[in-house]
Design an enzyme around this catalytic site. Sequence first.
Site, PDB file in Angstrom:
ATOM      1  N   ASN A 211       0.852  -1.204   0.000  1.00 22.29           N
ATOM      2  CA  ASN A 211       0.000   0.000   0.000  1.00 22.29           C
ATOM      3  C   ASN A 211       0.882   1.245   0.000  1.00 22.29           C
ATOM      4  O   ASN A 211       2.108   1.145  -0.073  1.00 22.29           O
ATOM      5  CB  ASN A 211      -0.953  -0.021   1.198  1.00 22.29           C
ATOM      6  CG  ASN A 211      -0.179  -0.097   2.498  1.00 22.29           C
ATOM      7  OD1 ASN A 211       0.565   0.808   2.844  1.00 22.29           O
ATOM      8  ND2 ASN A 211      -0.324  -1.210   3.219  1.00 22.29           N
ATOM      9  N   ASP A 280      -3.951  -6.633   5.086  1.00 13.14           N
ATOM     10  CA  ASP A 280      -4.896  -7.522   5.765  1.00 13.14           C
ATOM     11  C   ASP A 280      -4.801  -8.943   5.237  1.00 13.14           C
ATOM     12  O   ASP A 280      -5.106  -9.897   5.952  1.00 13.14           O
ATOM     13  CB  ASP A 280      -6.325  -6.992   5.592  1.00 13.14           C
ATOM     14  CG  ASP A 280      -6.538  -5.724   6.412  1.00 13.14           C
ATOM     15  OD1 ASP A 280      -6.009  -5.671   7.539  1.00 13.14           O
ATOM     16  OD2 ASP A 280      -7.198  -4.791   5.920  1.00 13.14           O
ATOM     17  N   LYS A 290       9.142 -16.658 -10.911  1.00 11.42           N
ATOM     18  CA  LYS A 290       8.317 -15.557 -11.435  1.00 11.42           C
ATOM     19  C   LYS A 290       7.135 -16.138 -12.228  1.00 11.42           C
ATOM     20  O   LYS A 290       7.340 -17.014 -13.085  1.00 11.42           O
ATOM     21  CB  LYS A 290       9.196 -14.680 -12.337  1.00 11.42           C
ATOM     22  CG  LYS A 290       8.476 -13.462 -12.845  1.00 11.42           C
ATOM     23  CD  LYS A 290       9.390 -12.624 -13.711  1.00 11.42           C
ATOM     24  CE  LYS A 290       8.587 -11.541 -14.391  1.00 11.42           C
ATOM     25  NZ  LYS A 290       9.368 -10.851 -15.417  1.00 11.42           N
ATOM     26  N   ASP A 307      -3.759 -10.193  12.957  1.00  6.58           N
ATOM     27  CA  ASP A 307      -3.967  -8.789  13.332  1.00  6.58           C
ATOM     28  C   ASP A 307      -3.011  -8.456  14.486  1.00  6.58           C
ATOM     29  O   ASP A 307      -3.170  -8.957  15.606  1.00  6.58           O
ATOM     30  CB  ASP A 307      -5.425  -8.537  13.725  1.00  6.58           C
ATOM     31  CG  ASP A 307      -5.709  -7.049  13.797  1.00  6.58           C
ATOM     32  OD1 ASP A 307      -5.112  -6.366  14.650  1.00  6.58           O
ATOM     33  OD2 ASP A 307      -6.494  -6.554  12.970  1.00  6.58           O
ATOM     34  N   ILE A 308      -2.024  -7.612  14.188  1.00  9.15           N
ATOM     35  CA  ILE A 308      -0.939  -7.366  15.152  1.00  9.15           C
ATOM     36  C   ILE A 308      -1.444  -6.614  16.375  1.00  9.15           C
ATOM     37  O   ILE A 308      -1.192  -7.006  17.520  1.00  9.15           O
ATOM     38  CB  ILE A 308       0.202  -6.587  14.459  1.00  9.15           C
ATOM     39  CG1 ILE A 308       0.759  -7.419  13.296  1.00  9.15           C
ATOM     40  CG2 ILE A 308       1.307  -6.244  15.463  1.00  9.15           C
ATOM     41  CD1 ILE A 308       1.626  -6.652  12.321  1.00  9.15           C
ATOM     42  N   VAL A 309      -2.195  -5.545  16.133  1.00  9.55           N
ATOM     43  CA  VAL A 309      -2.626  -4.705  17.259  1.00  9.55           C
ATOM     44  C   VAL A 309      -3.595  -5.476  18.163  1.00  9.55           C
ATOM     45  O   VAL A 309      -3.541  -5.370  19.394  1.00  9.55           O
ATOM     46  CB  VAL A 309      -3.193  -3.357  16.746  1.00  9.55           C
ATOM     47  CG1 VAL A 309      -4.607  -3.464  16.214  1.00  9.55           C
ATOM     48  CG2 VAL A 309      -3.110  -2.295  17.805  1.00  9.55           C
ATOM     49  N   PHE A 324      -4.307   3.055  14.759  1.00  9.69           N
ATOM     50  CA  PHE A 324      -4.632   4.076  13.770  1.00  9.69           C
ATOM     51  C   PHE A 324      -5.718   3.479  12.873  1.00  9.69           C
ATOM     52  O   PHE A 324      -5.814   2.259  12.747  1.00  9.69           O
ATOM     53  CB  PHE A 324      -3.401   4.423  12.913  1.00  9.69           C
ATOM     54  CG  PHE A 324      -2.612   5.587  13.449  1.00  9.69           C
ATOM     55  CD1 PHE A 324      -1.972   5.495  14.666  1.00  9.69           C
ATOM     56  CD2 PHE A 324      -2.511   6.767  12.725  1.00  9.69           C
ATOM     57  CE1 PHE A 324      -1.238   6.562  15.163  1.00  9.69           C
ATOM     58  CE2 PHE A 324      -1.780   7.846  13.204  1.00  9.69           C
ATOM     59  CZ  PHE A 324      -1.147   7.744  14.429  1.00  9.69           C
ATOM     60  N   LYS A 342     -11.109  -4.293  18.271  1.00  7.12           N
ATOM     61  CA  LYS A 342      -9.692  -4.646  18.479  1.00  7.12           C
ATOM     62  C   LYS A 342      -9.263  -4.438  19.935  1.00  7.12           C
ATOM     63  O   LYS A 342      -8.100  -4.569  20.259  1.00  7.12           O
ATOM     64  CB  LYS A 342      -8.800  -3.846  17.526  1.00  7.12           C
ATOM     65  CG  LYS A 342      -9.112  -4.109  16.039  1.00  7.12           C
ATOM     66  CD  LYS A 342      -8.012  -3.587  15.122  1.00  7.12           C
ATOM     67  CE  LYS A 342      -8.334  -3.873  13.654  1.00  7.12           C
ATOM     68  NZ  LYS A 342      -7.134  -4.029  12.839  1.00  7.12           N
TER      69      LYS A 342
END
Length: 404
Positions: A211, A280, A290, A307-309, A324, A342
């Site tokens: 991203n 995600d 390749k 999900d880390i947080v 965030f 969360k």
Amino acid sequence: MLARLANKRIVLGVTGGIAAYKSAELIRRLRDAGAEVQVVMTAAAQHFITPLTLQALSGNPVHTDLLDPAAEAAMGHIELARWADLVLVAPASADCIARLAQGIANDLLTTLWLATRARLAIAPAMNQQMWAAPSLQANLGQLRQRGVAVFGPAAGAQACGDVGEGRMLEAVELADRCADQFDTGALTGRHVVITAGPTREAIDPVRYISNHSSGKMGFAVAEACVEAGARVTLVAGPVSLPTPGRVTRVDVTSAQEMLAAVERAVAGADIFIATAAVADYRPAQVAGQKIKKLADTLSLELVRNPDIVSTVAARPDRPLVVGFAAETEKVLDHARDKLARKRLDMIACNDVARSDIGFRSDDNALTVLWKEGECVLEKASKPTIARQLVGLIAERLPASGRKD
Ligand code: PMT
């Protein structure tokens, strides 16, 4: 109290005197408290204790010579003068005190003393008769007048057999006096772990999913935490930003690597701030070679990333957890949902539909939500927003955990 020394940069000047052996213990105590120490020795000091001993204890090469091109190339005297938060001369001999008072710059230590804007301190050590000498006291008076802190000396039995004032303070007391020189910041004594930047999820050896996160917001938050006195571990996805001073950086690529690095760092931490834009999903299979352009369409099967947080928030020893949220619509509704789902203590919402803030921009604007309240941080540079956010986080920290 000693927590104030965390991240502080101390130049320890060692001059010629029997008390130089106490400087070795002082270095250990300063480092145990989290300070970084660079040692400068005068020629006379090296008769009492070897540079090698102080190098081993400080973890840095010892600086001895103003006119050594090799040493100057590594860290020149001006660089050293700028690097320091505090320059402490311990032991400070009568000769050195006289040179410091007169502004004589005839060796590395006295030159550096003139060239620095750091706080200045001396810990005198000498025979009691020398200490009482009017010329020595006049020199000390001048130094005190200019704001130089004078630590000690103590009274007692002296190496020369005399008894009286002139013994250098013990290392434990000197470390306390050094700590006194620094203010307590809002996060003094706290350990903060921060994630920043994007993650990259490999499709094959040359392609990935990612991203637009540049890491600027997370790096600014790391700097603001250091400014507030915290010890900071920054787990960074692939970004091209320099590491902020005094920050321990761990580079990772994928979400799984980011989670592993966070889990290693977060035990015992006080605060976790998740600014990273973590992918995600990741490809279920990473092609070994390749992928060739054979068909008109190509389907990738994606699987959920951890999900880390949320993982950090579920720990029994959870720190204060700040997330965030980058949203393009119904920003506050989605953010409130994430705050609850969360199990976060606080969430900072980014309206990334706006082109003037958020991803890659130098500016940001946030609405910060927590259970009992919210605060709007109007558009400003990311460092400014980061400082405001850190202020809000510090207000929400349980006071019981303070380690200063
Ligand atoms: O890096 P910059 O260019 O400066 O841009 C800053 C930013 C826009 C990336 C940043 O301010 C921001 O909003 N970061 C969060 C982006 C995001 O992915 O939000 P989210 O709504 O997908 O995730 C919510 C929270 O969960 C975030 O704290 C995120 O770090 C965390 N998360 C998400 C997914 C996951 N697998 N693990 C996580 O920890």
